[in-house]
Scaffold this active site. Structure first.
Site, PDB file in Angstrom:
ATOM      1  N   HIS A 174       0.806  -1.218   0.000  1.00  0.00           N
ATOM      2  CA  HIS A 174       0.000   0.000   0.000  1.00  0.00           C
ATOM      3  C   HIS A 174       0.841   1.270   0.000  1.00  0.00           C
ATOM      4  O   HIS A 174       0.452   2.281   0.621  1.00  0.00           O
ATOM      5  CB  HIS A 174      -0.964  -0.015   1.199  1.00  0.00           C
ATOM      6  CG  HIS A 174      -1.690  -1.320   1.343  1.00  0.00           C
ATOM      7  ND1 HIS A 174      -1.288  -2.309   2.210  1.00  0.00           N
ATOM      8  CD2 HIS A 174      -2.756  -1.810   0.698  1.00  0.00           C
ATOM      9  CE1 HIS A 174      -2.078  -3.354   2.078  1.00  0.00           C
ATOM     10  NE2 HIS A 174      -2.980  -3.083   1.164  1.00  0.00           N
ATOM     11  N   CYS A 175       1.991   1.215  -0.685  1.00  0.00           N
ATOM     12  CA  CYS A 175       2.915   2.374  -0.755  1.00  0.00           C
ATOM     13  C   CYS A 175       3.327   2.864   0.621  1.00  0.00           C
ATOM     14  O   CYS A 175       3.671   4.040   0.787  1.00  0.00           O
ATOM     15  CB  CYS A 175       2.309   3.552  -1.528  1.00  0.00           C
ATOM     16  SG  CYS A 175       1.894   3.190  -3.213  1.00  0.00           S
ATOM     17  N   ALA A 176       3.258   1.986   1.607  1.00  0.00           N
ATOM     18  CA  ALA A 176       3.554   2.436   2.972  1.00  0.00           C
ATOM     19  C   ALA A 176       4.387   1.385   3.705  1.00  0.00           C
ATOM     20  O   ALA A 176       3.952   0.825   4.707  1.00  0.00           O
ATOM     21  CB  ALA A 176       2.259   2.734   3.720  1.00  0.00           C
TER      22      ALA A 176
END
Ligand code: PMP
Length: 384
Positions: free
Chosen positions: A341-343
């Protein structure tokens, strides 16, 4: 009811379907308001200018900005965060961030770090929330220029104590930059009550607009160097951008259709936010309870019953997240998102950096039946 045969549980990526009001507003922006705002003086351009003016007031008032000129339209949340971080920080500055930030914060900061900015992380507790005592000690431990924190997590749904962080930051002479990508439109956001100096949000997530626009609230008196220079429609003789807001920060032709759609989305929210929030809370509760009944599943972030943004991420003891997401889509028409999640920072804090997780995120238009079907589908996919 599934839309087009899809149960869409990926609202944290982008909200879908957009309300009919948003379609209508985009159509108008491409038709009778289809000129270039603040440039020509003919009726199509004047309509476009009026549209942008009204949109700015509507979004500013929805987010609690006192003066619409403090609300800037930018190409997206990522752009807005880059603008804030690169505008505020230079070599020798110290910035304190939460340890669960999205890459929209982490990657610009990695570049700034290479140019001599000191980046220090605040720890989070088991629910993914910033520990305020630790935060205060870290902020006070050096000359901190800025504190950066998301309002809500796109991985765990944890809601951060941003108003408390604002107090701490201000006490120590720092400004607070808030990444509101997952909060705006899902929580009641009042940028002034929160004490945010900069508050950035996506237009296309909870705010229900199209992709292509985001917003930056810049507190009165706080000026940043603009990230981009170009035409502003006025004061054209000067080689420099005009000083006045919002022109200084909005070089070039604005994305009028996206801005129009965003204003229409905010119009829907201004009428319905309480009902939407109550509905999302019920859906999240049902998701958390239902998913936890499936053997082998753990839910990341806040405990059941605790407040969270409408995001529920899970891992299963043996079935991989990508497998679950693939099966939900291919067999059941259920759209969710697996991976990091790009995190990666948030996943590292949650202990899921190696595996990633499956994220269910709900929003306006999702029904209780959709959520029941999702829980049942997960049960089927995960049974041995
Ligand atoms: N911050 C967070 C917490 C997000 O979830 C996202 C979107 N995934 C962003 C920033 C970036 O938003 P955008 O892609 O709309 O620029």
């Amino acid at each position: 009811m599934p839309h087009d045969g899809i149960i869409y549980l990926d609202h944290a990526a982008t909200s879908w379907p957009k309300p009919p009001e948003v379609f209508a507003a985009v159509k108008r922006a491409l038709g009778p308001a289809g000129g270039n705002p603040h440039r020509s003086a003919h009726r199509l351009a004047l309509e476009a200018a009026r549209l942008v003016l009204e949109a700015r007031s509507a979004v500013a008032s929805f987010l609690g900005a006192g003066d619409a000129r403090d609300l800037l339209f930018v190409p997206g949340c990522t752009f807005g965060l880059n603008m804030a971080l690169k505008g505020l920080l230079g070599a020798g500055d110290r910035v304190v961030i939460s340890s669960v930030e999205h890459n929209a914060v982490m990657r610009p900061l990695a570049v700034l770090e290479a140019h001599g900015v000191e980046v220090v992380r605040m720890p989070v507790d088991g629910a993914g929330r910033v520990d305020l005592d630790a935060a205060e000690a870290i902020i006070a431990a050096g000359k901190t220029k800025a504190v950066v924190c998301q309002h809500a997590s796109n991985v765990t749904g944890a809601i951060q104590p941003v108003a408390d962080l604002a107090d701490i930051a201000h006490e120590h002479g720092a400004v607070l930059v808030v990444d509101g990508a997952q909060a705006a439109g899902h929580l009641r956001v009042d940028v002034r009550a929160l004490g945010a100096d900069v508050y950035v949000a996506s237009g296309h997530k909870g705010l229900l607009g199209p992709q292509g626009v985001g917003v930056v609230y810049l507190a009165p008196g706080l000026e940043l160097p603009e990230l981009v220079q170009g035409g502003s429609g006025g004061e054209s003789v000067s080689p420099a951008m005009p000083d006045a807001r919002p022109d200084r920060y909005e070089a070039g032709t604005p994305p009028v259709p996206a801005i129009a759609g965003l204003a229409a989305g905010v119009g829907v929210l201004a009428r319905e936010l309480d009902a939407i929030m109550a509905h999302e809370r019920r859906l999240v509760q049902r998701l958390v309870d239902g998913l936890l009944e499936v053997p082998g599943i753990a839910v990341l972030g806040p405990a059941p019953g605790e407040e969270r943004a409408p995001v529920v991420s899970i891992i299963h003891e043996s079935v991989e997240p990508d497998r679950i997401a693939y099966e939900l889509d291919s067999r059941f028409g259920i759209a969710v998102r697996s991976g990091l999640h790009c995190a990666p920072a948030a996943h590292a804090s949650a202990g899921t950096l190696e595996t990633g997780a499956v994220r269910f995120s709900v929003g306006r238009g999702v029904t209780e039946d959709d959520v029941e079907r999702a829980v049942e589908a997960v049960r089927e996919v995960c049974q041995a």
